[in-house]
Design an enzyme around this catalytic site. Structure first.
Site, PDB file in Angstrom:
ATOM      1  N   LYS A 139       1.103  -1.271   0.101  1.00 47.64           N
ATOM      2  CA  LYS A 139      -0.218   0.244   0.259  1.00 47.64           C
ATOM      3  C   LYS A 139       0.763   1.609  -0.264  1.00 47.64           C
ATOM      4  CE  LYS A 139      -3.772  -2.873   1.957  1.00 47.64           C
ATOM      5  NZ  LYS A 139      -4.523  -3.060   3.131  1.00 47.64           N
ATOM      6  N   GLN A 153      -4.634  -1.842   9.725  1.00 49.81           N
ATOM      7  CA  GLN A 153      -4.336  -2.766   9.335  1.00 49.81           C
ATOM      8  C   GLN A 153      -5.547  -3.796  10.251  1.00 49.81           C
ATOM      9  OE1 GLN A 153      -3.560  -3.104   5.950  1.00 49.81           O
ATOM     10  NE2 GLN A 153      -4.191  -5.572   6.838  1.00 49.81           N
ATOM     11  N   ASP A 162     -10.682   3.349   4.463  1.00 46.70           N
ATOM     12  CA  ASP A 162     -11.448   1.536   3.928  1.00 46.70           C
ATOM     13  C   ASP A 162     -13.152   1.721   3.961  1.00 46.70           C
ATOM     14  OD1 ASP A 162      -9.527  -0.303   3.395  1.00 46.70           O
ATOM     15  OD2 ASP A 162      -9.292  -0.389   5.533  1.00 46.70           O
TER      16      ASP A 162
END
Ligand code: NAD
Length: 279
Positions: free
Chosen positions: A49, A93, A116
């Site tokens: 990422k 994460q 997200d």
């Protein structure tokens, strides 16, 4: 003939377009990823990422916290990022260690920085058909893959195996919002094979290597494999038995090189969208 849906190619195109657009701006979009602990798979994803975000010209920061970090400390980090105008997107994460309440952490993120799309505000907007600030990356990446390959969604039977908040549920909403007839299957579903064999679009987001076999698949169906499983020999395998199913499906995504790269491309797409919202 079966069409191989190369997510990697579309993902590269999306990232290139983002990179070009970002060059036109005086400021750079800011993406901060928080990673807790030493999970090797999480580390690989976070590195990918960061690297892709940097390629696209973003300011990309990774905050690495020890496994022992407390709920309060983690929430303090998020508060600081919520208040930092240089940060457009915050990603924590997953998975988080057992002593951390992941739901509370996700809820702590400002929905306008929730890159997200997991915050209840964004999840709720998606379910109600409103416009979320960001849509979950993997499900939206899947829809982009279907659309790019001109795979009709409206009126089709879509079967999603897996009901996680990260993939299965948001994907079901996205497909339903596009007028598919959606069935969501999970570990307690009876007659899984028979339900799958009626799908025009079959998405496997389970986490069981090669679960989906050729006799689960309707001839010509579009089969999207989200699974990323390590086999005993250390290789990456999807949830679909690719060798068998690719003989029967109309479209199929490979693992690796299918859904995975799209997840990262959409993460950048979402960050850019939030950057534009903030500027
Ligand atoms: P999860 O563990 O949260 O959810 C798995 C789902 O599968 C659950 O809803 C469960 O009920 C269902 N399930 C489990 N066993 C089943 C069975 N035998 N039959 C039917 N349903 C069953 O997982 P997740 O986070 O949704 O991830 C699923 C897979 O997708 C994993 O392999 C993960 O690594 C992968 N993944 C890939 C990407 C990507 O970018 N490619 C992104 C997210 C997840």
């Amino acid at each position: 003939m079966t069409v191989l849906i190369r997510g990697k190619e579309l993902a590269e195109k999306i990232v290139d377009e983002i990179e070009k657009e970002v060059k036109n701006y005086d400021k750079k979009p800011g993406l901060t990823v928080i990673i807790v602990g030493e999970n090797p798979a999480s580390k690989v994803y976070v590195n990918k990422k960061k690297k892709t975000a940097e390629k696209a010209g973003f300011n990309s920061e990774v905050i690495e916290l020890p496994e022992t970090v407390s709920q309060q400390e983690l929430e303090n980090y998020i508060d600081n990022l919520n208040n930092n105008p240089a940060v457009d997107g915050i990603l924590v994460q997953l998975p988080l260690p057992g002593h951390i309440n992941a739901y509370d952490i996700i809820e702590k993120i400002n929905p306008e920085k929730d890159v997200d799309g997991f915050h209840p505000v964004n999840a709720g907007k998606l379910v109600t058909g409103l416009n979320p600030y960001a849509v979950s990356c993997t499900p939206y990446g899947i829809v982009r893959l279907l659309e790019e390959n001109n795979i009709e969604i409206e009126g089709k039977n879509a079967v999603v195996i897996g009901r996680s908040n990260i993939v299965g549920k948001p994907l079901a909403s996205l497909l339903l919002n596009r007028n598919a007839t959606v069935t969501v299957c999970h570990s307690r579903t009876k007659n899984l094979k028979e339900i799958c064999s009626r799908a025009d679009i079959l998405v496997a987001a389970v986490g069981r290597a090669k679960l989906v076999k050729a006799d689960w698949v309707k001839p010509g169906a579009a089969v999207i494999d989200v699974g990323m499983n390590r086999t005993e020999d250390g290789k990456l395998a999807g949830d679909v038995d690719f060798d068998e199913v690719s003989e029967k499906a109309g479209y199929i995504t490979p693992v690796p090189g299918g859904v995975g790269p799209m997840t990262i491309a959409i993460l950048l797409f979402n960050t850019l969208k939030l950057f534009k919202l903030h500027n």
